[in-house]
Design an enzyme around this catalytic site. Structure first.
Site, PDB file in Angstrom:
ATOM      1  N   SER B 144       0.994  -1.101   0.084  1.00  0.00           N
ATOM      2  CA  SER B 144       0.100   0.109   0.006  1.00  0.00           C
ATOM      3  C   SER B 144       0.720   1.205  -0.037  1.00  0.00           C
ATOM      4  CB  SER B 144      -1.029  -0.134   1.105  1.00  0.00           C
ATOM      5  OG  SER B 144      -1.955   1.033   1.082  1.00  0.00           O
ATOM      6  N   ARG B 205     -12.814   7.654   7.683  1.00  0.00           N
ATOM      7  CA  ARG B 205     -12.432   6.497   7.567  1.00  0.00           C
ATOM      8  C   ARG B 205     -13.370   5.421   6.972  1.00  0.00           C
ATOM      9  NH1 ARG B 205      -7.707   3.240   7.688  1.00  0.00           N
ATOM     10  NH2 ARG B 205      -8.152   1.432   8.438  1.00  0.00           N
ATOM     11  N   ASP B 286      -8.509  -4.518  -6.860  1.00  0.00           N
ATOM     12  CA  ASP B 286      -8.147  -3.496  -6.076  1.00  0.00           C
ATOM     13  C   ASP B 286      -8.950  -2.146  -6.615  1.00  0.00           C
ATOM     14  OD1 ASP B 286      -6.834  -1.520  -4.634  1.00  0.00           O
ATOM     15  OD2 ASP B 286      -4.874  -2.427  -4.782  1.00  0.00           O
ATOM     16  N   HIS B 316      -7.956  -4.225  -2.126  1.00  0.00           N
ATOM     17  CA  HIS B 316      -6.702  -3.707  -1.800  1.00  0.00           C
ATOM     18  C   HIS B 316      -6.064  -4.057  -0.355  1.00  0.00           C
ATOM     19  CE1 HIS B 316      -3.849  -0.283  -1.672  1.00  0.00           C
ATOM     20  NE2 HIS B 316      -4.008  -0.339  -0.219  1.00  0.00           N
ATOM     21  N   ASP B 317      -6.891  -4.750   0.281  1.00  0.00           N
ATOM     22  CA  ASP B 317      -6.675  -5.309   1.756  1.00  0.00           C
ATOM     23  C   ASP B 317      -5.978  -6.596   1.725  1.00  0.00           C
ATOM     24  OD1 ASP B 317      -6.912  -2.984   3.388  1.00  0.00           O
ATOM     25  OD2 ASP B 317      -8.814  -3.801   4.467  1.00  0.00           O
TER      26      ASP B 317
END
Lengths: 340, 340
Positions: B144, B205, B286, B316-317
């Protein structure tokens, strides 16, 4: 279901003929009592506009949550409508041949702070056509939220509809897009409780529009390097945000925005409950309405259904920006609905 | 550039051997003067942690903006690290063979309210390895934001690096994703000016994490119908938002969040400036790092480059959740870097 990638018919010649003698344009407000899906029985004022050939087939036309009953300008109501490119004399939705009916969305005036289901909008339109003595509409043409409401109308009031054209709207909202809209509403709530509601609404709108356009358009428009100082950086997209936010705030109340945004996420139609011939239009680059959902919808509808898949840099906003592609689709669809 | 879809090597056997005599773990803070890319010359405190075999090859490991210098637990520093699954005795990044170095991100303490470029982070790491007398790192493994910084390190300090492994990070941020992060930062700014900064940071967030997971995962986890009353609707994803937001607020200051989020958008590395052998890992799902950008990057790097494309529900994680896939990739890559 059948699929078509392109459409065979060329656009009809755009004759700038004189307005026919029978052309009328009128507006009204219907006081109606509606049994709402979640909010109980409510007394509502439903504002409508009807324009076109007095003996033409009725076509219901509804757009996104920020659209209204004024689809196109007329001699009587001269201000520009939200879909001038598609509606008017000689346009795809030809007011020389059709009578175009549209309403202001229930909730758009910001006076109803309650859960509004897309089904309620369909019932409001049904109340208006009943009030106007219209037994059956030749077509319902809906785009974005209007497409969702069109699917509700076909499901709930199918006996009053011959043909549905639903552009960039599905039988449900995708959970990931719902998540993005939840954040938009929470931004407004944050501003409301703290007194910064105009700024908050502008910011929520900025977030919404990110999804309305394609990755490729962002690349083209905002791909330039940021301006960076020691303490602050400014990115190309910020000029865009700062232009569109205030424009939106000027014409949308926070309550109207919250309730219509929420309404999109309440969408739930069983595809099998639709038994009206349907044209669906899907935009491959749409980040708001996944193509897979439109395939599921098309497969479920219990009537002749055609899914037209188009490609556009404008993604979800294609119905407003791809004038030629959308015009060709509408002309073919209306031609079919009038000869069915 | 070469492409590989899967990796040939099986994971190494995980021997729970006794900790070798040479294992050390230490932490320190380096006071350094850095010529920052945008913010001028600054005196900074750079916190680092080094653990593993005292004579092992040095591997720099950096994660996302919320990761820190504590990659994995050790006898001396027993609390769980952010990458326990990949780092430790017998793990892919094996502390019996490697010495793992990591820093807290410059800006993570919230004390530096200035534009922080990913290049500054690379320079901070270079200052630490110089301070520790490390002439050359065997590998830089970044995920990342850590991958972005790894690319900067390879570009700016290539003489001190043998091999780069960059997972889910590119040489630039895509403008559409930048737009989403601009909104996140504006949410925090709105909260600051209105006094609701904790709520605003939690909301920012929530918006960020929408992009961290795939469409399919949202479908699985949050595809259930909302609870709808007359005045309020609650969507499945809201429980998730209400859980993760406060957790994030508890460990992140608004200034740190604003500056590290902005830093992601300041990323700009010319791929051609990288002359270090590189493994890139791309996750097809992603939504933060488009695959197309990683192809562009891979084609530009002026050294042996391999792009590994994996598929994951976690988007993405994936670097945190796809333990087996990531472990296999890391083992192969580290094996190659040690035998190069």
């Amino acid at each position: 279901m059948s699929l078509s990638a392109a459409l065979p018919l060329p656009p009809a010649p755009r004759a700038d003929a004189a307005i026919p003698h029978s052309f009328t344009a009128e507006r009204g407000v219907l006081d109606a009592t509606l049994a709402m899906r979640h909010a109980g029985i409510r007394r509502l004022r439903i504002a409508w506009e009807l324009q076109g050939s007095a003996d033409g087939a009725v076509v219901i036309v509804q757009g996104g949550i920020s659209a209204n009953r004024h689809v196109a300008s007329s001699a009587r109501f001269g201000e520009a409508g939200w879909w001038e490119a598609q509606c008017g004399s000689g346009r795809a939705i030809d007011t020389r041949r059709h009578r175009v009916l549209a309403i202001d969305w229930v909730g758009a005036d910001g006076c109803l702070d309650a859960c509004i289901d897309p089904a309620d909008q369909a019932d409001a339109i049904a109340a208006v056509i009943d009030h106007l003595g219209i037994a059956r509409a030749a077509a319902f043409i809906g785009a974005s939220y209007g497409a969702m409401v069109g699917l509700q109308f076909a499901s709930r009031h199918g006996a009053h509809l011959e043909h549905l054209v639903a552009i960039s709207g599905a039988h449900r909202s995708h959970p990931q897009v719902t998540a993005l809209r939840v954040v938009q509403r929470r931004i407004v709530a944050l501003g409301r409780s703290e007194g910064g509601v105009r700024e908050a609404l502008a910011l929520a709108r900025s977030l919404a529009v990110i999804g309305y356009r394609s990755e490729a358009e962002f690349e083209q428009r905002f791909g330039t390097a940021p301006q960076v100082g020691p303490d602050a950086a400014r990115f190309a997209v910020e000029d865009y945000f700062d232009a569109i936010g205030p424009r939106f705030v000027a014409r949308f109340s926070p309550v109207a925005y919250l309730r219509l945004s929420e309404s999109i996420d309440l969408q739930s139609v069983a595809p099998e409950s639709i038994r009206v011939p349907t044209d669906l239009v899907a935009v491959a680059e749409d980040r708001i309405v996944p193509l897979a959902d439109l395939y599921t919808l098309a497969e479920g509808i219990r009537a002749r259904t055609q899914l037209h898949r188009i490609s556009s840099l404008y993604g979800h906003d294609a119905f407003l920006k791809e004038e030629a592609q959308i015009s060709a689709l509408l002309e073919t669809a209306l031609c079919r609905s009038l000869t069915a």
